[in-house]
Motif scaffolding. Structure first.
Motif, PDB file in Angstrom:
ATOM      1  N   VAL A 187       0.718  -0.951  -0.023  1.00 24.34           N
ATOM      2  CA  VAL A 187       0.143   0.131   0.155  1.00 24.34           C
ATOM      3  C   VAL A 187       1.344   1.537  -0.251  1.00 24.34           C
ATOM      4  CG1 VAL A 187      -1.196   1.403   0.501  1.00 24.34           C
ATOM      5  CG2 VAL A 187      -1.679  -1.313   0.912  1.00 24.34           C
ATOM      6  N   ALA A 188       1.901   1.347   1.242  1.00 24.33           N
ATOM      7  CA  ALA A 188       2.829   2.610   1.354  1.00 24.33           C
ATOM      8  C   ALA A 188       3.257   3.073  -0.725  1.00 24.33           C
ATOM      9  CB  ALA A 188       3.381   2.377   2.188  1.00 24.33           C
ATOM     10  N   ILE A 189       3.776   1.867  -1.048  1.00 29.93           N
ATOM     11  CA  ILE A 189       4.181   2.635  -2.317  1.00 29.93           C
ATOM     12  C   ILE A 189       3.297   3.157  -3.110  1.00 29.93           C
ATOM     13  CG2 ILE A 189       7.188   1.415  -2.417  1.00 29.93           C
ATOM     14  CD1 ILE A 189       5.930  -0.164  -4.322  1.00 29.93           C
ATOM     15  N   LYS A 190       2.170   2.843  -2.939  1.00 32.24           N
ATOM     16  CA  LYS A 190       1.081   2.734  -3.782  1.00 32.24           C
ATOM     17  C   LYS A 190       0.439   4.183  -3.603  1.00 32.24           C
ATOM     18  CE  LYS A 190       0.707  -1.049  -5.505  1.00 32.24           C
ATOM     19  NZ  LYS A 190       1.190  -2.348  -4.284  1.00 32.24           N
ATOM     20  N   LEU A 191       0.767   5.027  -2.441  1.00 38.72           N
ATOM     21  CA  LEU A 191       0.027   6.243  -2.859  1.00 38.72           C
ATOM     22  C   LEU A 191       0.690   7.636  -3.573  1.00 38.72           C
ATOM     23  CD1 LEU A 191      -0.461   6.868   1.847  1.00 38.72           C
ATOM     24  CD2 LEU A 191      -1.813   5.747  -0.136  1.00 38.72           C
ATOM     25  N   GLY A 192       2.851   7.380  -4.101  1.00 34.79           N
ATOM     26  CA  GLY A 192       3.094   7.770  -4.712  1.00 34.79           C
ATOM     27  C   GLY A 192       2.401   7.643  -5.798  1.00 34.79           C
ATOM     28  N   ILE A 193       1.723   6.588  -6.362  1.00 34.81           N
ATOM     29  CA  ILE A 193       0.950   6.508  -7.540  1.00 34.81           C
ATOM     30  C   ILE A 193      -0.275   7.244  -7.331  1.00 34.81           C
ATOM     31  CG2 ILE A 193      -0.636   4.510  -8.722  1.00 34.81           C
ATOM     32  CD1 ILE A 193       2.133   2.780  -7.786  1.00 34.81           C
ATOM     33  N   TYR A 194      -0.614   6.998  -5.770  1.00 35.32           N
ATOM     34  CA  TYR A 194      -2.065   7.597  -5.394  1.00 35.32           C
ATOM     35  C   TYR A 194      -1.837   8.691  -5.982  1.00 35.32           C
ATOM     36  CZ  TYR A 194      -5.221  10.451  -2.871  1.00 35.32           C
ATOM     37  OH  TYR A 194      -6.184  11.433  -2.543  1.00 35.32           O
ATOM     38  N   ALA A 212      -8.649   8.723 -26.265  1.00 36.28           N
ATOM     39  CA  ALA A 212      -8.757   7.966 -26.855  1.00 36.28           C
ATOM     40  C   ALA A 212      -9.584   7.052 -26.277  1.00 36.28           C
ATOM     41  CB  ALA A 212      -7.665   7.679 -27.178  1.00 36.28           C
ATOM     42  N   PRO A 213     -10.302   5.542 -26.076  1.00 34.79           N
ATOM     43  CA  PRO A 213     -10.735   4.791 -25.613  1.00 34.79           C
ATOM     44  C   PRO A 213      -9.568   3.775 -25.149  1.00 34.79           C
ATOM     45  CG  PRO A 213     -12.157   4.379 -27.987  1.00 34.79           C
ATOM     46  CD  PRO A 213     -10.928   5.629 -28.447  1.00 34.79           C
ATOM     47  N   TRP A 214      -8.377   3.886 -25.790  1.00 31.84           N
ATOM     48  CA  TRP A 214      -7.532   2.678 -25.493  1.00 31.84           C
ATOM     49  C   TRP A 214      -6.762   3.112 -23.787  1.00 31.84           C
ATOM     50  CZ3 TRP A 214      -3.301   5.653 -26.096  1.00 31.84           C
ATOM     51  CH2 TRP A 214      -3.400   6.328 -27.316  1.00 31.84           C
ATOM     52  N   GLY A 215      -7.603   4.668 -23.986  1.00 33.85           N
ATOM     53  CA  GLY A 215      -6.237   4.997 -22.925  1.00 33.85           C
ATOM     54  C   GLY A 215      -7.081   4.544 -21.474  1.00 33.85           C
ATOM     55  N   ARG A 216      -8.671   5.265 -21.817  1.00 36.21           N
ATOM     56  CA  ARG A 216      -9.087   4.618 -20.725  1.00 36.21           C
ATOM     57  C   ARG A 216      -9.465   2.981 -19.838  1.00 36.21           C
ATOM     58  NH1 ARG A 216     -15.004   2.712 -20.940  1.00 36.21           N
ATOM     59  NH2 ARG A 216     -16.372   2.617 -18.909  1.00 36.21           N
ATOM     60  N   VAL A 217      -8.493   1.777 -21.532  1.00 37.81           N
ATOM     61  CA  VAL A 217      -8.509   0.613 -20.917  1.00 37.81           C
ATOM     62  C   VAL A 217      -7.266   0.457 -20.301  1.00 37.81           C
ATOM     63  CG1 VAL A 217      -8.068  -1.607 -22.136  1.00 37.81           C
ATOM     64  CG2 VAL A 217      -9.287  -0.411 -22.736  1.00 37.81           C
ATOM     65  N   LEU A 218      -6.451   1.439 -20.528  1.00 46.03           N
ATOM     66  CA  LEU A 218      -4.891   1.654 -19.384  1.00 46.03           C
ATOM     67  C   LEU A 218      -4.996   2.251 -18.140  1.00 46.03           C
ATOM     68  CD1 LEU A 218      -2.912   2.422 -22.829  1.00 46.03           C
ATOM     69  CD2 LEU A 218      -2.620   0.873 -21.345  1.00 46.03           C
ATOM     70  N   LEU A 219      -5.666   3.245 -18.631  1.00 45.59           N
ATOM     71  CA  LEU A 219      -5.723   3.492 -16.953  1.00 45.59           C
ATOM     72  C   LEU A 219      -6.348   2.647 -16.188  1.00 45.59           C
ATOM     73  CD1 LEU A 219      -5.332   6.091 -15.517  1.00 45.59           C
ATOM     74  CD2 LEU A 219      -7.994   6.192 -15.550  1.00 45.59           C
ATOM     75  N   ALA A 220      -7.491   2.038 -16.821  1.00 46.24           N
ATOM     76  CA  ALA A 220      -8.149   1.204 -16.024  1.00 46.24           C
ATOM     77  C   ALA A 220      -7.269  -0.208 -15.712  1.00 46.24           C
ATOM     78  CB  ALA A 220      -9.452   0.269 -16.338  1.00 46.24           C
ATOM     79  N   GLY A 221      -6.735  -0.852 -16.413  1.00 45.97           N
ATOM     80  CA  GLY A 221      -5.352  -1.815 -16.134  1.00 45.97           C
ATOM     81  C   GLY A 221      -4.312  -1.199 -14.795  1.00 45.97           C
ATOM     82  N   ALA A 222      -4.319  -0.202 -15.219  1.00 46.50           N
ATOM     83  CA  ALA A 222      -2.773   0.651 -14.027  1.00 46.50           C
ATOM     84  C   ALA A 222      -3.719   0.175 -12.706  1.00 46.50           C
ATOM     85  CB  ALA A 222      -2.434   1.670 -14.319  1.00 46.50           C
ATOM     86  N   LEU A 223      -5.116   0.923 -12.481  1.00 47.91           N
ATOM     87  CA  LEU A 223      -5.912   0.540 -11.594  1.00 47.91           C
ATOM     88  C   LEU A 223      -6.588  -0.558 -10.923  1.00 47.91           C
ATOM     89  CD1 LEU A 223      -8.602   3.642 -12.192  1.00 47.91           C
ATOM     90  CD2 LEU A 223      -6.969   4.465 -10.035  1.00 47.91           C
ATOM     91  N   LEU A 224      -6.378  -1.615 -11.626  1.00 45.92           N
ATOM     92  CA  LEU A 224      -6.784  -2.633 -11.230  1.00 45.92           C
ATOM     93  C   LEU A 224      -5.340  -3.740 -11.116  1.00 45.92           C
ATOM     94  CD1 LEU A 224      -8.922  -5.076 -11.296  1.00 45.92           C
ATOM     95  CD2 LEU A 224      -8.309  -5.585 -13.573  1.00 45.92           C
ATOM     96  N   HIS A 225      -3.915  -2.935 -11.573  1.00 48.34           N
ATOM     97  CA  HIS A 225      -3.187  -3.626 -11.102  1.00 48.34           C
ATOM     98  C   HIS A 225      -2.238  -2.787  -9.771  1.00 48.34           C
ATOM     99  CE1 HIS A 225       0.350  -5.928 -12.269  1.00 48.34           C
ATOM    100  NE2 HIS A 225       1.328  -5.284 -11.609  1.00 48.34           N
ATOM    101  N   VAL A 226      -2.676  -2.471  -9.298  1.00 48.08           N
ATOM    102  CA  VAL A 226      -2.942  -1.672  -7.729  1.00 48.08           C
ATOM    103  C   VAL A 226      -3.630  -2.062  -6.896  1.00 48.08           C
ATOM    104  CG1 VAL A 226      -2.952   0.307  -6.630  1.00 48.08           C
ATOM    105  CG2 VAL A 226      -2.492   1.578  -8.813  1.00 48.08           C
ATOM    106  N   TRP A 227      -4.631  -2.193  -7.734  1.00 50.21           N
ATOM    107  CA  TRP A 227      -5.359  -3.325  -6.621  1.00 50.21           C
ATOM    108  C   TRP A 227      -5.162  -5.178  -6.267  1.00 50.21           C
ATOM    109  CZ3 TRP A 227      -9.112  -3.733  -2.905  1.00 50.21           C
ATOM    110  CH2 TRP A 227      -9.767  -5.609  -2.719  1.00 50.21           C
ATOM    111  N   ASN A 228      -4.907  -5.436  -7.422  1.00 50.32           N
ATOM    112  CA  ASN A 228      -3.724  -6.954  -7.516  1.00 50.32           C
ATOM    113  C   ASN A 228      -2.771  -6.742  -6.932  1.00 50.32           C
ATOM    114  OD1 ASN A 228      -6.049  -7.723  -8.739  1.00 50.32           O
ATOM    115  ND2 ASN A 228      -5.452  -7.078 -11.193  1.00 50.32           N
ATOM    116  N   HIS A 229      -1.790  -6.052  -7.082  1.00 47.56           N
ATOM    117  CA  HIS A 229      -0.288  -6.223  -6.819  1.00 47.56           C
ATOM    118  C   HIS A 229      -0.428  -5.684  -5.106  1.00 47.56           C
ATOM    119  CE1 HIS A 229       3.596  -4.469  -5.841  1.00 47.56           C
ATOM    120  NE2 HIS A 229       4.018  -5.687  -6.556  1.00 47.56           N
ATOM    121  N   GLY A 230      -1.394  -4.796  -4.232  1.00 48.47           N
ATOM    122  CA  GLY A 230      -1.410  -4.835  -3.205  1.00 48.47           C
ATOM    123  C   GLY A 230      -1.545  -5.948  -2.490  1.00 48.47           C
ATOM    124  N   LEU A 231      -2.432  -6.824  -3.033  1.00 46.05           N
ATOM    125  CA  LEU A 231      -2.866  -7.590  -2.367  1.00 46.05           C
ATOM    126  C   LEU A 231      -2.181  -8.960  -2.440  1.00 46.05           C
ATOM    127  CD1 LEU A 231      -6.983  -8.481  -4.362  1.00 46.05           C
ATOM    128  CD2 LEU A 231      -5.686  -8.149  -1.358  1.00 46.05           C
TER     129      LEU A 231
END
Lengths: 649, 302
Positions: free
Chosen positions: A240-247, A318-337
């Motif tokens: 979580v803590a390093i994710k705050l940099g991402i946040y 562009a729609p792919w930007g949305r996919v990439l951002l969603a992927g990044a956010l999902l990876h934040v969650w996944n990597h945290g777990l």
């Protein structure tokens, strides 16, 4: 809205945790878990509903009125914080117990609650000054958690390095917030995309947040801090803590106008970080250092996603930007777990054997079957293999990159190299976790300590099982998490909020479910068949060699040898070797180490140079008053000459 | 109804025809060497024999020693089912299934190497280390190849990507994919499937301790993987989607045969490379794919 009272309850629980931490461990656990649980529920409520939660108060702190805000973006991070915070607290009761760490365990409990409380405040703050204060408390409390075992010299060194790096980052952030406040006329934060003049400020925020996130090459503090901290602290920091940099980066790139070059810069730095981070991880022998470097890689992947999102926003949403951002956010969650899970597993191994060096372990699956299976599960998840959650997140990132490439826009020039680097990093991640899992848990124990390992108790296994269950759940039903991700995406860029998942997440979840069923069925079928045919155990057939010893096994160093050779220019592995000599060799040894190259080859020499210059400058200050008067006179004369010169001009 | 029938047909093709490919390769090698060689169906006999045998497992190994091969086999099979097979059709596919395809191959690699490491033997360690290290380069090359197909066809769905031809970069792409095929399937010049008990091998070293049905599953999975790469190569290069169904079938069969015979010829005419040179060859394959990608980019933009 229920979120307000719940957050208040969370705050009270964590405050009670700080108070009770020293003397009343049971009460501390109850208070901290209740606090974290209320944070989880509050975040879940905000993520599932359409409205943000806001709270202003007339009571000023530091001359500024309190302003808290919980929206989709901070909610996602708060959810993760609550889960890992609660899991780590339960785990710590057994792992860092009062019997074994009588001196540091009480301190550790109080700082644990303090760190979670400060991180929550960072996530909630909507005022630059309070953000900075909370950020600083968060940095300091994690320093005290890293150095819990402060009798150890290495731990102290890691702590100081962390504190120094953290403050360099805070310095950047201080500049960022102060300039922002000067430009906008107040410390109040919020969406201000329309003020185009603020765009360059993000260049000041980027290094500050990147330092906290551990982006290459400012990751130097991360490996030693995460390796030397107690494992539940490593889990919280890496998860979580390093994710705050991402946040932070997401928060302010979502609120402020974005400079055009930010997207390509973030995406390329992220791709390089992913590749080099995992190359460093593969070469490590210390399991916790390996996990720490792997966090650097995953932060790189997340940055690729964020960079893609920025790029997509610059390309007319562009729609792919949305996919990439969603992927990044999902990876934040996944990597945290899964990173928290892996650190807790590593902690169990350390608890049972007393060593983090993989070359001293081996064969632990027999004595620690739970830890071994959970570590294997975490390895599969973090190597982004289907059907677990790691794959879903990286799949979205890849999909966005592929879509950006096939769209034939100029964005492809950033997306295509990033894809290739991520593919290489992905294969290396698989190799890294195969090495870690196999060297620690498979084969024969290499030392006596490894032979006498024991499984952790229920308090250690429970949190690990819970994290593992979340990994599996996210992999099989990613569509359940989609509303939360979409909410966060919508906060970041409101034009992406509408509509169904841009990628067939439901299909992917079904495929993952089918895969899991097929894997299970196939395994049972082959297992039964093997037993039906007749089954016996024999010595490992080492090409006919009948007396194998544990030392004949492949070690982590030999496993990584090939790839370490490829990256030798960057990794600079160090070897100490003494060959056996003569007919009766008395001693022989070989020690291999993968140093932190950036720190030892770049930062340390530079710091030594700075020290030399400053100690030279210190000679000017010697305490003799006559000379000080001379300096004053000299200075005044110089000023007078300048003024006089200006008058002539 | 037809889709179920097609599904069963495709399953049958993959399960039943795959073991024929190693037989063809061995026949070609025997023909070049002027020998008679083993019969084409040798692998079928071997599989049937192994399936009936009992299992000896290392005292050190955990249940994952048997679960590993099973999962790897299923992963390769599922990946293969995503590939369209001419008139028998392909899986319905979805946006981004090509990435699932690549990662299923990674699952197979993870499980095979994990099972190998179970035994604590240095030979298996060596084989696993080589497998995962070379996979770094071959996966990068494969991803590049797939990306170039994506850029060429403007799609991220396996069916659509493979339906069109690879365009002007087809030769480069074929060379790159063929090298990846050789590396991923442990063929000469990366590995020699004929050697046993040598320090120089990859795949064989990993399965030294397996026996009975698990070994049968491993061997069958390896033959499916060979066929998978052959089919992928054929479909990537040929515009099968634009042909008449019957033509497409013959073209596919012919191309897969040609690739298989090519593997046999390479194996007869080349010696295995020194291990230090293998990464160079794989890097060359990667560069071929990168150039194919650039050509696809150029062609697509025009």
């Amino acid at each position: 809205m229920m979120s307000g009272p719940l957050l208040l309850l969370g705050g009270i629980g964590l405050l009670a945790g700080i108070v009770f931490g020293r003397r009343r461990p049971r009460l501390w656990l109850v208070a901290t878990v209740i606090g974290n649980a209320s944070l989880i529920v509050a975040a879940a409520l905000v993520l599932s509903g359409p409205d943000d939660w806001q709270w202003r108060n007339g009571f000023p702190i530091g001359g500024e009125l309190l302003h808290f805000r919980l929206d989709g973006l901070s909610g996602l991070f708060l959810l993760l914080l609550g889960i890992v915070g609660a899991a780590g607290a339960i785990y710590a009761r057994e792992y860092w117990s009062d019997e074994h760490h009588a001196e540091s365990a009480p301190r550790g409990r109080a700082w644990w609650s303090a760190m979670i409380l400060s991180m929550t405040t960072v996530l909630l703050s909507s005022n630059g000054l309070h953000f900075l204060i909370a950020w600083e408390v968060f940095a300091v409390s994690s320093f005290f958690l890293i150095t819990l075992d402060r009798a150890n010299r290495e731990v102290r060194a890691a702590g100081w390095l962390y504190l120094a790096c953290s403050h360099v980052g805070t310095l950047c952030l201080f500049g960022f917030f102060a300039t922002l406040a000067a430009r906008t006329g107040g410390w109040e934060l919020g969406p201000m995309r329309e003020q185009a003049g603020l765009a360059p400020l993000l260049w000041l925020a980027l290094p500050g947040f990147a330092l906290k996130a551990g982006l290459f090459p400012v990751h130097i503090w991360l490996p030693s801090a995460h390796a030397n901290a107690p494992s539940h602290v490593s889990a919280l920091m890496s998860g979580v803590a390093i994710k705050l940099g991402i946040y932070g980066l997401l928060r302010f790139s979502g609120w402020l106008p974005v400079p055009a070059a930010l997207g390509p810069v973030v995406i390329s730095v992220g791709a390089v970080t992913a590749l080099l981070g995992i190359a460093f991880a593969f070469a490590q022998d210390d399991v916790k250092r390996l996990l720490a470097y792997c966090s650097v890689e995953n932060v790189g992947i997340i940055f690729v996603g964020i960079g893609g999102g920025l790029l997509g926003m610059a390309h007319a949403d562009a729609p792919w930007g949305r996919v990439l951002l969603a992927g990044a956010l999902l990876h934040v969650w996944n990597h945290g777990l899964f990173k928290a899970l892996l650190f807790l597993c590593a902690g169990s191994v350390l608890h049972a054997t007393g060593t983090r060096e993989m070359t001293r372990l081996g064969g632990l699956w027999r004595t620690m079957p739970w830890t071994a299976s959970l570590f294997a599960l975490g390895s599969v998840a973090i190597s982004a293999l289907p059907p677990l959650n790691g794959f879903v997140g990286e799949w979205l990132v890849y999909l966005g990159l592929f879509d950006a490439s096939t769209s034939h826009g100029p964005a492809a020039w950033a997306a295509m190299p990033a894809t290739l680097m991520l593919a290489t990093a992905g294969a290396l991640a698989l190799a890294t976790f195969l090495k870690a899992g196999a060297v620690i848990f498979l084969g024969v124990p290499r030392t006596r300590a490894a032979g006498h390992a024991h499984e952790g108790g229920r308090l250690m296994r429970g949190p690990m099982l819970a994290l593992a269950a979340l990994c599996v759940g996210t992999g099989l039903a990613p569509v359940l998490l989609w509303p939360a991700i979409n909410r966060a995406v919508g906060v970041w860029n409101s034009s992406w909020v509408a509509g169904a998942p841009p990628a067939p997440l439901l299909t992917l979840g079904l495929v993952n479910l089918t895969l899991l069923a097929a894997f299970a069925a196939g395994s049972v079928w082959l297992w039964r068949k093997a037993h039906a045919n007749g089954f016996r155990r024999g010595l490992t057939w080492d090409c006919g060699y009948a007396a194998p010893t544990p030392r004949m096994q492949y070690t982590g160093g030999s496993f990584a040898g090939i790839v370490t050779g490829w990256f030798a220019e960057i990794l600079r592995p160090e070897r100490v070797q003494q060959r056996p000599r003569g007919p009766f060799p008395s001693s022989a040894r070989r020690i291999q180490r993968a140093p932190e190259t950036v720190l030892e080859r770049v930062i340390a020499p530079a710091a030594a140079g700075v020290l030399r210059v400053s100690s030279a400058a210190r000679r000017l200050q010697h305490g003799r008053v006559q000379f000080y008067i001379l300096y004053l006179t000299g200075g005044l004369t110089a000023l007078a000459i300048i003024v006089w010169w200006g008058g002539i001009q | 109804m037809t889709s179920i029938l097609e599904f069963i047909l495709r399953l049958a093709v993959w399960l039943l025809l795959a073991p024929a490919l190693p037989g063809i390769i061995n026949k070609v090698k025997a023909w070049v060497a002027g020998r008679q060689g083993p019969p084409m169906g040798q692998l079928y006999y071997d599989l049937a024999r192994l399936w009936k045998k009992s299992v000896v497992m290392s005292t050190l190994a955990s249940p994952a020693f048997i679960i590993g091969p099973a999962v790897a086999w299923i992963a390769v099979l599922v990946a293969a089912m995503f590939l369209p097979l001419g008139p028998v059709g392909g899986a319905p596919g979805f946006h981004g299934d090509v990435l699932l395809f690549i990662y299923l191959l990674a699952v197979a690699r993870f499980c095979t190497t994990w099972a190998a490491m179970e035994t604590g033997s240095a030979f298996e360690g060596m084989g696993s280390a080589r497998e995962v290290s070379y996979a770094v380069l071959s996966e990068a090359a494969l991803m590049t190849a797939v990306l170039s197909l994506g850029v060429q066809s403007g799609s991220v769905t396996l069916n659509e990507m493979l339906a069109t031809s690879a365009g002007a970069g087809a030769v480069l792409l074929a060379a790159g994919l063929f090298t990846v095929l050789l590396a991923e399937n442990s063929r000469v010049p990366f590995d020699d499937p004929n050697t046993h008990l040598e320090l120089t091998m990859i795949h064989e070293a990993m399965v030294l301790d397996h026996s009975g049905p698990p070994l049968a599953v491993i061997l069958h999975g390896a033959s499916m993987k060979l066929m998978l790469f052959a089919v992928l190569l054929a479909e990537a290069v040929l515009p099968l989607g634009n042909m008449q169904p019957l033509m497409a079938t013959f073209a596919l069969i012919g191309a897969v045969l040609a690739v298989t015979i090519g593997v046999g010829l390479v194996e007869s005419l080349l010696a295995r490379f020194a291990f230090r040179r293998a990464p160079l060859l794989l890097t060359t394959a990667f560069l071929f794919c990168v150039f194919a990608l650039l050509i696809a980019w150029k062609g697509g933009a025009a």
